[in-house]
Scaffold this motif. Structure first.
Motif, PDB file in Angstrom:
ATOM      1  N   PHE A  69       4.529  -2.471 -66.481  1.00 13.13           N
ATOM      2  CA  PHE A  69       3.927  -1.392 -67.527  1.00 13.13           C
ATOM      3  C   PHE A  69       2.855  -1.848 -68.116  1.00 13.13           C
ATOM      4  CE2 PHE A  69       8.503  -3.576 -66.959  1.00 13.13           C
ATOM      5  CZ  PHE A  69       9.591  -2.613 -66.794  1.00 13.13           C
ATOM      6  N   ILE A  70       2.652  -0.609 -69.367  1.00 13.81           N
ATOM      7  CA  ILE A  70       1.363  -0.611 -69.775  1.00 13.81           C
ATOM      8  C   ILE A  70       1.876  -0.659 -71.358  1.00 13.81           C
ATOM      9  CG2 ILE A  70      -0.536   0.629 -70.680  1.00 13.81           C
ATOM     10  CD1 ILE A  70      -0.239   1.789 -68.088  1.00 13.81           C
ATOM     11  N   VAL A  71       1.511  -2.080 -71.972  1.00 12.16           N
ATOM     12  CA  VAL A  71       2.104  -2.213 -73.112  1.00 12.16           C
ATOM     13  C   VAL A  71       1.647  -1.663 -74.478  1.00 12.16           C
ATOM     14  CG1 VAL A  71       3.381  -3.486 -75.229  1.00 12.16           C
ATOM     15  CG2 VAL A  71       3.167  -3.924 -72.660  1.00 12.16           C
ATOM     16  N   TYR A  72       1.513  -0.643 -75.374  1.00  9.74           N
ATOM     17  CA  TYR A  72       0.003  -0.680 -76.713  1.00  9.74           C
ATOM     18  C   TYR A  72       0.124  -2.143 -77.020  1.00  9.74           C
ATOM     19  CZ  TYR A  72      -0.274   4.519 -75.802  1.00  9.74           C
ATOM     20  OH  TYR A  72      -0.183   5.565 -74.844  1.00  9.74           O
ATOM     21  N   SER A  73      -0.755  -2.435 -77.477  1.00  4.81           N
ATOM     22  CA  SER A  73      -0.392  -3.628 -78.022  1.00  4.81           C
ATOM     23  C   SER A  73      -1.986  -3.763 -79.039  1.00  4.81           C
ATOM     24  CB  SER A  73      -0.985  -5.291 -77.219  1.00  4.81           C
ATOM     25  OG  SER A  73      -1.359  -5.947 -78.076  1.00  4.81           O
ATOM     26  N   LYS A  74      -2.305  -3.481 -80.318  1.00  4.85           N
ATOM     27  CA  LYS A  74      -3.145  -3.779 -81.285  1.00  4.85           C
ATOM     28  C   LYS A  74      -3.971  -5.156 -80.678  1.00  4.85           C
ATOM     29  CE  LYS A  74      -3.317  -0.604 -84.530  1.00  4.85           C
ATOM     30  NZ  LYS A  74      -4.694   0.888 -84.906  1.00  4.85           N
ATOM     31  N   ASN A  75      -5.455  -4.637 -80.480  1.00  7.35           N
ATOM     32  CA  ASN A  75      -6.448  -5.768 -80.643  1.00  7.35           C
ATOM     33  C   ASN A  75      -6.629  -6.801 -81.401  1.00  7.35           C
ATOM     34  OD1 ASN A  75      -7.670  -4.821 -78.455  1.00  7.35           O
ATOM     35  ND2 ASN A  75      -9.216  -4.093 -79.140  1.00  7.35           N
ATOM     36  N   ILE A  76      -6.275  -8.246 -81.813  1.00  5.30           N
ATOM     37  CA  ILE A  76      -6.133  -9.345 -82.885  1.00  5.30           C
ATOM     38  C   ILE A  76      -7.635  -9.612 -83.091  1.00  5.30           C
ATOM     39  CG2 ILE A  76      -5.338 -11.622 -83.309  1.00  5.30           C
ATOM     40  CD1 ILE A  76      -2.729 -11.237 -80.417  1.00  5.30           C
ATOM     41  N   THR A  77      -7.450  -9.340 -84.507  1.00  3.69           N
ATOM     42  CA  THR A  77      -9.157 -10.022 -84.648  1.00  3.69           C
ATOM     43  C   THR A  77      -9.553 -11.391 -83.979  1.00  3.69           C
ATOM     44  OG1 THR A  77      -8.387  -9.101 -86.429  1.00  3.69           O
ATOM     45  CG2 THR A  77      -9.954 -10.711 -87.665  1.00  3.69           C
ATOM     46  N   LYS A  78     -10.463 -11.766 -83.840  1.00  3.18           N
ATOM     47  CA  LYS A  78     -11.442 -12.560 -83.282  1.00  3.18           C
ATOM     48  C   LYS A  78     -10.882 -13.000 -81.717  1.00  3.18           C
ATOM     49  CE  LYS A  78     -12.213 -14.642 -87.598  1.00  3.18           C
ATOM     50  NZ  LYS A  78     -12.542 -16.292 -88.626  1.00  3.18           N
ATOM     51  N   SER A  79     -10.105 -12.590 -81.932  1.00  2.00           N
ATOM     52  CA  SER A  79     -10.534 -12.282 -79.612  1.00  2.00           C
ATOM     53  C   SER A  79     -11.595 -12.097 -79.220  1.00  2.00           C
ATOM     54  CB  SER A  79      -8.695 -11.376 -79.200  1.00  2.00           C
ATOM     55  OG  SER A  79      -9.189 -10.513 -79.500  1.00  2.00           O
ATOM     56  N   TYR A  80     -10.478 -12.210 -77.692  1.00  2.00           N
ATOM     57  CA  TYR A  80     -12.024 -11.954 -76.954  1.00  2.00           C
ATOM     58  C   TYR A  80     -11.979 -10.742 -77.126  1.00  2.00           C
ATOM     59  CZ  TYR A  80     -13.984 -11.403 -71.779  1.00  2.00           C
ATOM     60  OH  TYR A  80     -14.177 -10.920 -71.117  1.00  2.00           O
ATOM     61  N   ARG A  81     -10.992  -9.701 -76.527  1.00  2.00           N
ATOM     62  CA  ARG A  81     -10.894  -8.605 -76.352  1.00  2.00           C
ATOM     63  C   ARG A  81     -11.342  -7.258 -77.579  1.00  2.00           C
ATOM     64  NH1 ARG A  81      -5.379  -5.331 -75.833  1.00  2.00           N
ATOM     65  NH2 ARG A  81      -4.508  -6.372 -77.830  1.00  2.00           N
ATOM     66  N   SER A  82     -10.948  -7.945 -78.425  1.00  2.00           N
ATOM     67  CA  SER A  82     -11.902  -7.471 -80.184  1.00  2.00           C
ATOM     68  C   SER A  82     -13.226  -7.303 -79.870  1.00  2.00           C
ATOM     69  CB  SER A  82     -10.786  -7.888 -81.246  1.00  2.00           C
ATOM     70  OG  SER A  82     -11.221  -9.584 -81.601  1.00  2.00           O
ATOM     71  N   THR A  83     -13.949  -8.645 -79.428  1.00  5.09           N
ATOM     72  CA  THR A  83     -14.929  -8.827 -79.331  1.00  5.09           C
ATOM     73  C   THR A  83     -15.956  -7.395 -77.975  1.00  5.09           C
ATOM     74  OG1 THR A  83     -15.044 -11.261 -80.051  1.00  5.09           O
ATOM     75  CG2 THR A  83     -17.265 -10.190 -78.750  1.00  5.09           C
ATOM     76  N   CYS A  84     -14.551  -7.358 -76.811  1.00  2.00           N
ATOM     77  CA  CYS A  84     -15.577  -6.786 -76.536  1.00  2.00           C
ATOM     78  C   CYS A  84     -14.927  -5.541 -76.747  1.00  2.00           C
ATOM     79  CB  CYS A  84     -14.656  -6.452 -74.887  1.00  2.00           C
ATOM     80  SG  CYS A  84     -14.687  -8.158 -73.649  1.00  2.00           S
ATOM     81  N   ALA A  85     -14.435  -5.160 -77.529  1.00  2.00           N
ATOM     82  CA  ALA A  85     -14.078  -3.581 -78.209  1.00  2.00           C
ATOM     83  C   ALA A  85     -15.485  -3.268 -78.672  1.00  2.00           C
ATOM     84  CB  ALA A  85     -13.250  -3.765 -78.777  1.00  2.00           C
ATOM     85  N   LYS A  86     -15.677  -4.833 -80.381  1.00  2.00           N
ATOM     86  CA  LYS A  86     -16.348  -4.170 -80.901  1.00  2.00           C
ATOM     87  C   LYS A  86     -18.490  -4.089 -80.207  1.00  2.00           C
ATOM     88  CE  LYS A  86     -14.841  -6.462 -84.750  1.00  2.00           C
ATOM     89  NZ  LYS A  86     -14.949  -8.185 -85.107  1.00  2.00           N
ATOM     90  N   MET A  87     -17.944  -5.109 -78.842  1.00  2.00           N
ATOM     91  CA  MET A  87     -19.852  -4.250 -77.603  1.00  2.00           C
ATOM     92  C   MET A  87     -19.314  -3.148 -77.197  1.00  2.00           C
ATOM     93  SD  MET A  87     -20.207  -8.426 -76.381  1.00  2.00           S
ATOM     94  CE  MET A  87     -21.659  -8.499 -75.620  1.00  2.00           C
ATOM     95  N   GLY A  88     -18.229  -2.771 -76.925  1.00  2.00           N
ATOM     96  CA  GLY A  88     -18.376  -1.751 -76.348  1.00  2.00           C
ATOM     97  C   GLY A  88     -17.837  -1.888 -74.785  1.00  2.00           C
ATOM     98  N   THR A  89     -17.500  -2.412 -74.661  1.00  2.00           N
ATOM     99  CA  THR A  89     -17.593  -2.803 -72.908  1.00  2.00           C
ATOM    100  C   THR A  89     -16.081  -2.838 -72.738  1.00  2.00           C
ATOM    101  OG1 THR A  89     -19.168  -4.821 -73.289  1.00  2.00           O
ATOM    102  CG2 THR A  89     -17.382  -4.762 -71.703  1.00  2.00           C
TER     103      THR A  89
END
Length: 325
Positions: free
Chosen positions: A178-198
């Motif tokens: 499965f692939i599940v659409y899930s918004k990035n959570i504020t202050k999560s590792y995933r959101s930090t990667c996204a802000k860094m463009g990784t």
């Protein structure tokens, strides 16, 4: 690439690692009350051929064993020995939590809610700050492994922010059921990667404190497919075939217990259920009460509560409400 000089030498935590070398470094986390240092082992494998740097992590929540097992197998089977580029594996980020089989840091904070951290904040925040500034900038691509919390079992899935369309091809290559659409959570590792463009893929599967071989297999096979796509998988490995395309879930809903009592599951993760289908029962200890739990809608079950006892209002099933064609 940050951390690599003009001779493709990797500079990390004060060490220099040349192409073709492998090294295990200890990332100093903090000290116990006894002044014993707590260190996070970082396993680095480099090819002589230049290429991307992939960061593979698990154990941000210390009690999530499945993720740790996936990264362990990647190392043990030498999947992390790249045909080109660099692979950095960190099987257990939250060593404190792992030692105590607890989700959070000793300060009670969830590490995955304090990124990118602060230099002079709480213990968890300080660690997130050091990780964000010393490790994360090296990565061109990240794979992060998690499991369900408490007694809740997650079907093997990749979570993708619907706003990050560029990640969908990678999610499909990974090949989780499965692939599940899930918004990035504020202050999560995933959101930090996204802000860094990784680019980062977040894998969820199984439940905390339990190692599940099917979940581990899905995670390891996904890593192999991604590395093969990046031309980093050693030629000695056979790329696992994906038996069917991932089912993409656009939205989902929690079905909660209407009564307290003993929970008896009749459906499990990955099952497709129809509206009003009986998927569990709740009983009392005395044999006088039996409530049928019916599916709220047609959909796939992507999370089940495997607790034997539930209270009124507890989440029992997570069911998809809309799929992406």
């Amino acid at each position: 690439m940050t951390g690599f000089d003009d001779k493709n030498v990797l500079h990390i935590l004060g060490e220099k690692i040349a192409p073709g070398q492998k090294r295990t470094l200890n990332f100093n986390l903090a000290k116990l009350y006894t002044t014993t240092s707590v260190e996070v082992p970082i396993i680095i494998q480099r090819s002589k051929k230049p290429g991307p740097c992939v960061l593979i992590t698990a154990g941000i929540h210390g009690d999530e064993i499945n993720g740790v097992e996936i990264v362990r197998q990647v190392i043990s089977k030498k999947i992390n020995k790249p045909a080109r580029g660099t692979i950095i594996c960190i099987p257990v980020i939250n060593v404190f939590g792992f030692l105590n089989m607890e989700r959070a840091f000793p300060d009670g904070r969830d590490l995955n809610r304090v990124f990118p951290g602060t230099q002079n904040g709480s213990l968890a925040s300080r660690f997130a700050y050091q990780f964000t500034n010393k490790i994360l900038p090296l990565a061109d691509f990240c794979l992060d492994f998690h499991t369900g919390g408490g007694s809740r079992f997650n079907v093997a899935q990749i979570r993708v922010d619907p706003d990050k369309k560029e990640l969908m091809p990678y999610a499909q290559i990974f090949g989780a059921p499965f692939i599940v659409y899930s918004k990035n959570i504020t202050k999560s590792y995933r959101s930090t990667c996204a802000k860094m463009g990784t680019p980062v893929l977040l894998f969820e599967g199984g439940k905390s404190q339990i190692s599940d071989k099917d979940i581990a297999r899905a995670g390891v096979h996904g890593v192999m497919r991604i590395l093969d796509h990046l031309k980093m998988l050693d030629k000695d490995f056979v790329v696992p075939e994906q038996t069917k395309d991932s089912i993409i879930i656009q939205s989902s809903t929690w079905l909660r217990a209407k009564y307290s009592g003993l929970l008896h599951l009749k459906s499990t993760c990955g099952d497709f259920v129809e509206k009003n289908e009986v998927i569990a029962t709740i009983t009392d200890p005395y044999g006088t009460f039996r409530h049928k739990v019916k599916a709220s809608n047609d959909g796939y079950i992507i999370n089940t509560n495997e607790a034997s006892l539930v209270y009124q209002g507890d989440a029992i099933f997570h069911i998809s409400t809309a799929l992406v064609d």
